[in-house]
Design a protein around this motif. Sequence first.
Motif, mmCIF file in Angstrom:
data_model
loop_
_atom_site.group_PDB
_atom_site.id
_atom_site.type_symbol
_atom_site.label_atom_id
_atom_site.label_comp_id
_atom_site.label_asym_id
_atom_site.label_seq_id
_atom_site.Cartn_x
_atom_site.Cartn_y
_atom_site.Cartn_z
ATOM 1 N N ALA A 15 0.847 -1.185 0.000
ATOM 2 C CA ALA A 15 0.000 0.000 0.000
ATOM 3 C C ALA A 15 0.882 1.234 0.000
ATOM 4 C CB ALA A 15 -0.912 -0.009 1.223
ATOM 5 N N CYS A 16 0.587 2.142 -0.918
ATOM 6 C CA CYS A 16 1.369 3.371 -1.010
ATOM 7 C C CYS A 16 0.822 4.397 -0.025
ATOM 8 C CB CYS A 16 1.311 3.905 -2.440
ATOM 9 S SG CYS A 16 2.224 5.453 -2.619
ATOM 10 N N GLY A 17 1.734 5.128 0.614
ATOM 11 C CA GLY A 17 1.296 6.130 1.574
ATOM 12 C C GLY A 17 0.992 7.465 0.918
ATOM 13 N N GLY A 18 1.370 7.614 -0.349
ATOM 14 C CA GLY A 18 1.183 8.899 -1.007
ATOM 15 C C GLY A 18 0.041 8.899 -2.000
ATOM 16 N N CYS A 19 -0.484 7.729 -2.335
ATOM 17 C CA CYS A 19 -1.592 7.630 -3.274
ATOM 18 C C CYS A 19 -2.353 6.337 -2.980
ATOM 19 C CB CYS A 19 -1.071 7.666 -4.717
ATOM 20 S SG CYS A 19 -0.310 6.145 -5.254
ATOM 21 N N PRO A 20 -3.509 6.177 -3.576
ATOM 22 C CA PRO A 20 -4.334 4.985 -3.285
ATOM 23 C C PRO A 20 -3.819 3.689 -3.904
ATOM 24 C CG PRO A 20 -5.669 6.792 -4.170
ATOM 25 C CD PRO A 20 -4.223 7.120 -4.421
ATOM 26 N N ALA A 37 9.514 -0.029 -6.977
ATOM 27 C CA ALA A 37 9.336 0.563 -8.300
ATOM 28 C C ALA A 37 8.257 1.646 -8.251
ATOM 29 C CB ALA A 37 8.944 -0.520 -9.304
ATOM 30 N N HIS A 38 7.205 1.374 -7.533
ATOM 31 C CA HIS A 38 6.131 2.364 -7.442
ATOM 32 C C HIS A 38 6.585 3.589 -6.657
ATOM 33 C CE1 HIS A 38 2.172 4.119 -7.106
ATOM 34 N NE2 HIS A 38 2.474 4.364 -5.844
ATOM 35 N N ALA A 39 7.352 3.362 -5.603
ATOM 36 C CA ALA A 39 7.826 4.484 -4.786
ATOM 37 C C ALA A 39 8.638 5.441 -5.643
ATOM 38 C CB ALA A 39 8.659 3.962 -3.623
ATOM 39 N N ARG A 41 8.397 5.834 -8.881
ATOM 40 C CA ARG A 41 7.502 6.511 -9.824
ATOM 41 C C ARG A 41 6.636 7.520 -9.089
ATOM 42 N NH1 ARG A 41 4.031 2.768 -13.544
ATOM 43 N NH2 ARG A 41 5.224 0.926 -13.074
ATOM 44 N N CYS A 42 6.156 7.126 -7.913
ATOM 45 C CA CYS A 42 5.225 7.975 -7.189
ATOM 46 C C CYS A 42 5.942 9.226 -6.700
ATOM 47 C CB CYS A 42 4.657 7.213 -5.992
ATOM 48 S SG CYS A 42 3.200 7.996 -5.288
ATOM 49 N N ARG A 43 7.193 9.086 -6.300
ATOM 50 C CA ARG A 43 7.938 10.255 -5.825
ATOM 51 C C ARG A 43 8.181 11.236 -6.952
ATOM 52 N NH1 ARG A 43 13.024 8.689 -2.303
ATOM 53 N NH2 ARG A 43 13.351 7.328 -4.068
HETATM 54 ZN ZN LIG Z 1 1.992 5.987 -4.858
#
Ligand SMILES: [Zn+2]
Length: 52
Positions: A15-20, A37-39, A41-43
């Motif tokens: 679960a990402c803390g910055g997006c759903p 990988a998501h972290a 991209r999300c950052r």
């Molecule tokens: Zn995210």
Amino acid sequence: MTDRTEESYWRYDTACGGCPHKDSFLSVEPARRDAQAHAERCRALPRPEDAR
Ligand SMILES: [Zn+2]
């Protein structure tokens, strides 16, 4: 690191803390890989909180 990996039952949920963003994996290795990988991209995405 905004993502966290949790063990629940027989699977691993990320679960990402910055997006759903959420995902489930059957083993911990792909779960960690996806979380990392998501972290990255999300950052890269602009967030109102971090915007100056
Ligand atoms: Zn995210």
